[in-house]
Write a protein that holds these residues in place. Structure first.
Motif, PDB file in Angstrom:
ATOM      1  N   ASP A   1       9.026  24.404  29.175  1.00  0.00           N
ATOM      2  CA  ASP A   1       7.662  24.415  30.092  1.00  0.00           C
ATOM      3  C   ASP A   1       6.757  24.041  28.947  1.00  0.00           C
ATOM      4  OD1 ASP A   1       8.716  26.757  28.779  1.00  0.00           O
ATOM      5  OD2 ASP A   1       7.224  28.070  29.831  1.00  0.00           O
ATOM      6  N   HIS A   2       6.711  24.566  27.408  1.00  0.00           N
ATOM      7  CA  HIS A   2       5.819  24.731  26.760  1.00  0.00           C
ATOM      8  C   HIS A   2       5.943  23.561  25.211  1.00  0.00           C
ATOM      9  CE1 HIS A   2       8.037  28.234  25.384  1.00  0.00           C
ATOM     10  NE2 HIS A   2       7.379  27.618  24.527  1.00  0.00           N
ATOM     11  N   HIS A   3       7.502  23.101  25.246  1.00  0.00           N
ATOM     12  CA  HIS A   3       7.606  21.962  23.478  1.00  0.00           C
ATOM     13  C   HIS A   3       7.882  20.990  24.861  1.00  0.00           C
ATOM     14  CE1 HIS A   3       8.358  24.875  20.882  1.00  0.00           C
ATOM     15  NE2 HIS A   3       8.739  26.149  22.304  1.00  0.00           N
ATOM     16  N   ILE A   4       6.700  20.663  25.201  1.00  0.00           N
ATOM     17  CA  ILE A   4       6.384  19.456  25.824  1.00  0.00           C
ATOM     18  C   ILE A   4       6.108  17.983  25.008  1.00  0.00           C
ATOM     19  CG2 ILE A   4       5.066  18.029  27.919  1.00  0.00           C
ATOM     20  CD1 ILE A   4       4.612  21.018  28.500  1.00  0.00           C
ATOM     21  N   PRO A   5       6.997  16.934  25.310  1.00  0.00           N
ATOM     22  CA  PRO A   5       6.820  15.729  24.438  1.00  0.00           C
ATOM     23  C   PRO A   5       5.413  14.936  24.544  1.00  0.00           C
ATOM     24  CG  PRO A   5       9.103  15.322  25.929  1.00  0.00           C
ATOM     25  CD  PRO A   5       8.741  17.075  26.806  1.00  0.00           C
ATOM     26  N   GLU A   6       5.692  14.347  24.078  1.00  0.00           N
ATOM     27  CA  GLU A   6       3.418  13.672  23.238  1.00  0.00           C
ATOM     28  C   GLU A   6       2.923  14.881  23.251  1.00  0.00           C
ATOM     29  OE1 GLU A   6       3.019  11.354  26.363  1.00  0.00           O
ATOM     30  OE2 GLU A   6       4.375   9.832  26.384  1.00  0.00           O
ATOM     31  N   LEU A   7       3.241  16.156  23.377  1.00  0.00           N
ATOM     32  CA  LEU A   7       2.298  17.381  22.298  1.00  0.00           C
ATOM     33  C   LEU A   7       2.939  17.602  20.863  1.00  0.00           C
ATOM     34  CD1 LEU A   7       2.398  19.723  25.299  1.00  0.00           C
ATOM     35  CD2 LEU A   7       0.943  18.679  25.164  1.00  0.00           C
ATOM     36  N   GLU A   8       1.347  17.817  20.498  1.00  0.00           N
ATOM     37  CA  GLU A   8       1.391  18.292  18.713  1.00  0.00           C
ATOM     38  C   GLU A   8       3.250  19.285  18.284  1.00  0.00           C
ATOM     39  OE1 GLU A   8      -0.302  16.614  16.114  1.00  0.00           O
ATOM     40  OE2 GLU A   8      -1.035  15.276  17.815  1.00  0.00           O
ATOM     41  N   VAL A   9       3.520  19.179  17.510  1.00  0.00           N
ATOM     42  CA  VAL A   9       4.577  20.263  17.110  1.00  0.00           C
ATOM     43  C   VAL A   9       4.024  21.325  16.683  1.00  0.00           C
ATOM     44  CG1 VAL A   9       5.984  20.515  14.948  1.00  0.00           C
ATOM     45  CG2 VAL A   9       5.689  18.061  15.596  1.00  0.00           C
ATOM     46  N   ILE A  10       4.306  22.411  17.497  1.00  0.00           N
ATOM     47  CA  ILE A  10       4.160  23.848  17.413  1.00  0.00           C
ATOM     48  C   ILE A  10       4.180  25.454  16.803  1.00  0.00           C
ATOM     49  CG2 ILE A  10       2.741  23.493  19.676  1.00  0.00           C
ATOM     50  CD1 ILE A  10       5.514  24.684  21.089  1.00  0.00           C
ATOM     51  N   THR A  11       5.382  24.320  16.571  1.00  0.00           N
ATOM     52  CA  THR A  11       6.285  25.744  16.015  1.00  0.00           C
ATOM     53  C   THR A  11       5.564  25.101  14.394  1.00  0.00           C
ATOM     54  OG1 THR A  11       8.177  24.634  15.643  1.00  0.00           O
ATOM     55  CG2 THR A  11       8.159  25.575  17.268  1.00  0.00           C
ATOM     56  N   GLU A  12       5.532  26.582  13.633  1.00  0.00           N
ATOM     57  CA  GLU A  12       5.275  26.421  12.259  1.00  0.00           C
ATOM     58  C   GLU A  12       6.733  26.175  11.715  1.00  0.00           C
ATOM     59  OE1 GLU A  12       2.493  27.112  10.591  1.00  0.00           O
ATOM     60  OE2 GLU A  12       1.765  27.275  12.632  1.00  0.00           O
ATOM     61  N   LEU A  13       7.921  26.488  11.719  1.00  0.00           N
ATOM     62  CA  LEU A  13       9.246  26.030  10.828  1.00  0.00           C
ATOM     63  C   LEU A  13       9.705  24.543  10.890  1.00  0.00           C
ATOM     64  CD1 LEU A  13      11.615  27.405  10.114  1.00  0.00           C
ATOM     65  CD2 LEU A  13      12.494  27.309  12.615  1.00  0.00           C
ATOM     66  N   SER A  14       8.831  24.001  12.120  1.00  0.00           N
ATOM     67  CA  SER A  14       9.648  22.486  12.296  1.00  0.00           C
ATOM     68  C   SER A  14       7.977  21.917  11.237  1.00  0.00           C
ATOM     69  CB  SER A  14       8.865  21.149  13.554  1.00  0.00           C
ATOM     70  OG  SER A  14       9.892  22.382  14.420  1.00  0.00           O
ATOM     71  N   LYS A  15       6.964  22.106  11.133  1.00  0.00           N
ATOM     72  CA  LYS A  15       6.096  21.926  10.004  1.00  0.00           C
ATOM     73  C   LYS A  15       6.331  21.947   8.284  1.00  0.00           C
ATOM     74  CE  LYS A  15       2.247  23.287  13.544  1.00  0.00           C
ATOM     75  NZ  LYS A  15       0.771  24.100  13.980  1.00  0.00           N
ATOM     76  N   ASP A  16       6.969  23.029   8.282  1.00  0.00           N
ATOM     77  CA  ASP A  16       7.748  23.363   7.419  1.00  0.00           C
ATOM     78  C   ASP A  16       8.616  22.612   6.991  1.00  0.00           C
ATOM     79  OD1 ASP A  16       5.524  25.748   6.355  1.00  0.00           O
ATOM     80  OD2 ASP A  16       7.498  26.921   7.056  1.00  0.00           O
ATOM     81  N   VAL A  17       9.730  22.019   7.507  1.00  0.00           N
ATOM     82  CA  VAL A  17      10.285  21.105   7.108  1.00  0.00           C
ATOM     83  C   VAL A  17      10.368  20.148   7.719  1.00  0.00           C
ATOM     84  CG1 VAL A  17      12.350  19.782   8.962  1.00  0.00           C
ATOM     85  CG2 VAL A  17      12.308  22.358   8.547  1.00  0.00           C
ATOM     86  N   LEU A  18       8.871  19.264   7.621  1.00  0.00           N
ATOM     87  CA  LEU A  18       8.168  18.251   7.441  1.00  0.00           C
ATOM     88  C   LEU A  18       7.354  18.200   6.305  1.00  0.00           C
ATOM     89  CD1 LEU A  18       6.723  17.777  11.270  1.00  0.00           C
ATOM     90  CD2 LEU A  18       8.599  16.696  10.228  1.00  0.00           C
ATOM     91  N   GLN A  19       6.729  18.957   6.323  1.00  0.00           N
ATOM     92  CA  GLN A  19       5.862  18.964   4.150  1.00  0.00           C
ATOM     93  C   GLN A  19       7.198  18.936   4.045  1.00  0.00           C
ATOM     94  OE1 GLN A  19       3.120  22.265   4.152  1.00  0.00           O
ATOM     95  NE2 GLN A  19       2.652  21.073   1.552  1.00  0.00           N
ATOM     96  N   ASN A  20       8.597  19.493   3.450  1.00  0.00           N
ATOM     97  CA  ASN A  20       9.145  19.978   2.331  1.00  0.00           C
ATOM     98  C   ASN A  20      10.485  19.391   1.939  1.00  0.00           C
ATOM     99  OD1 ASN A  20      10.927  21.718   3.587  1.00  0.00           O
ATOM    100  ND2 ASN A  20      10.244  23.265   3.177  1.00  0.00           N
ATOM    101  N   GLY A  21      11.002  18.570   3.732  1.00  0.00           N
ATOM    102  CA  GLY A  21      12.003  18.411   3.751  1.00  0.00           C
ATOM    103  C   GLY A  21      12.944  18.154   3.597  1.00  0.00           C
ATOM    104  N   GLN A  22      13.641  19.762   3.726  1.00  0.00           N
ATOM    105  CA  GLN A  22      14.489  20.786   3.200  1.00  0.00           C
ATOM    106  C   GLN A  22      14.797  20.888   5.033  1.00  0.00           C
ATOM    107  OE1 GLN A  22      16.058  20.909   0.661  1.00  0.00           O
ATOM    108  NE2 GLN A  22      14.325  19.980  -0.298  1.00  0.00           N
ATOM    109  N   LEU A  23      16.255  21.304   4.916  1.00  0.00           N
ATOM    110  CA  LEU A  23      16.740  21.868   5.918  1.00  0.00           C
ATOM    111  C   LEU A  23      16.179  23.089   5.866  1.00  0.00           C
ATOM    112  CD1 LEU A  23      20.484  21.555   7.801  1.00  0.00           C
ATOM    113  CD2 LEU A  23      19.298  23.858   7.321  1.00  0.00           C
ATOM    114  N   ALA A  24      16.083  24.119   7.754  1.00  0.00           N
ATOM    115  CA  ALA A  24      15.823  25.244   7.436  1.00  0.00           C
ATOM    116  C   ALA A  24      16.473  26.121   8.893  1.00  0.00           C
ATOM    117  CB  ALA A  24      14.319  25.165   7.852  1.00  0.00           C
ATOM    118  N   ILE A  25      16.691  27.296   8.794  1.00  0.00           N
ATOM    119  CA  ILE A  25      17.225  27.573   9.583  1.00  0.00           C
ATOM    120  C   ILE A  25      16.804  29.380   9.851  1.00  0.00           C
ATOM    121  CG2 ILE A  25      19.448  29.319  10.589  1.00  0.00           C
ATOM    122  CD1 ILE A  25      20.831  27.591   8.285  1.00  0.00           C
TER     123      ILE A  25
END
Length: 323
Positions: free
Chosen positions: A16-40
């Motif tokens: 309902d709120h993780h909607i395609p074409e919207l900006e990445v909204i989780t801080e976890l995803s932003k961190d992975v995009l920045q550092n390139g490391q798998l995160a749990i």
């Protein structure tokens, strides 16, 4: 799944709120995009979704990498943190590797079109989507029965696709790399059909440094498995043999199958042959590459075995200075 800045697809809880074409909204995803490391993450706070009603309570975020650059993420979310186990971690990591390989294959295909390189395009066409989905179904079935075997097969599937990618970029590869490609393919097929095929390798140890065209052995072994035995489920033997004879390396792949109809023996590897299980384009492509690299003497030779089955033979000229 996301690219570097927006959500591409989201299925399940939180849609309902993780909607395609919207900006990445989780801080976890932003961190992975920045550092390139798998995160749990094993809590809502660690995920960092800005929506206070979000049901997502655990996550695995895997970077998707192409040409050493992070190009997006693959994410597995959980509403129950206890469902995030070591098995799911291994599955996510393996899928991330496979998807990254596919992204690189797609990029290579674009480049091949720009360069008008029909050879690369033809090689990439050999990545059989049916094989991929069959392998994934096998791995999925094993996940709860034998997690370690499922993990091993997932890594082999990654190896298989990585070999396809590397083969599409190189004219010659080491024999050891080609054997790893074949081993990955066989492990996945034998998991689907236990005990149905037995493949024996007889390889001169002095040929470890041999360079040969990518997909050579893989295409011949796959062709035997798909076509040589019909519906026979037992006593299916394939023998792969490489030996040096004077200034040549003899490559021979034999089977004890049903053989090739006499009216087709002369055509196999030289033209497209329509059948229920394929067209023979992989063999035709391989034959053209061999002739283009080494001359007519290296072309594929098909013969019927006296005891039943088929033998494929080719000769590769041996150049010690060039490997």
């Amino acid at each position: 799944m996301t690219d570097t800045h927006q959500i591409l697809a989201h299925v399940g809880a939180g849609s309902d709120h993780h909607i395609p074409e919207l900006e990445v909204i989780t801080e976890l995803s932003k961190d992975v995009l920045q550092n390139g490391q798998l995160a749990i993450a094993k809590s809502k706070n660690q995920i960092g979704c800005s929506n206070p009603t979000c049901q997502l309570s655990a996550a695995i975020v895997i970077p998707l990498i192409s040409k050493n650059q992070v190009v997006g993420t693959l994410k597995m979310y959980f509403t129950d943190p206890t469902k995030l186990t070591h098995v799911e971690e291994q599955l996510a990591e393996g899928l991330g590797t496979i998807f990254s390989s596919q992204l690189e294959l797609g990029e290579a295909e674009i480049q091949s079109k720009l360069l008008k390189d029909a050879e690369i395009k033809s090689l990439q066409a050999q990545v059989n989507p049916h094989f991929f989905f069959n392998a994934m179904n096998t791995i999925s079935a094993l996940m709860r029965q034998n997690a370690e075997q499922a993990r091993t097969l997932l890594l082999q599937l990654s190896t298989y696709f990585r070999a396809n990618l590397q083969g599409a970029r190189q004219v010659l590869i080491p024999l050891t790399a080609e054997l790893k490609h074949v081993e990955a393919y066989l492990s996945l097929e034998q998991a689907r059909f236990p005990q149905r095929f037995q493949v024996t390798f007889n390889i001169d140890p002095n040929l470890e440094t041999l360079l040969l065209p990518p997909f050579l052995l893989q295409v011949l072994v796959e062709n035997a498995i798909r076509h040589a035995f019909g519906n026979r489920k037992t006593d299916n033997q394939i023998v792969v043999q490489l030996e040096q004879k004077e200034n040549f390396v003899l490559v021979q792949v034999s089977d004890n199958g049903i053989g090739i109809p006499p009216d087709r023996v002369e055509k196999v590897g030289k033209e497209v042959i329509e059948s229920e299980k394929g067209t023979g384009t992989a063999l035709e492509n391989l034959n053209k590459r061999l002739v283009g690299l080494f001359g007519l003497e290296a072309s594929l030779q098909f013969s019927q075995n006296k005891t039943g089955g088929t033998t494929v033979l080719l000769k590769i000229p041996l150049d010690r200075e060039e490997g």
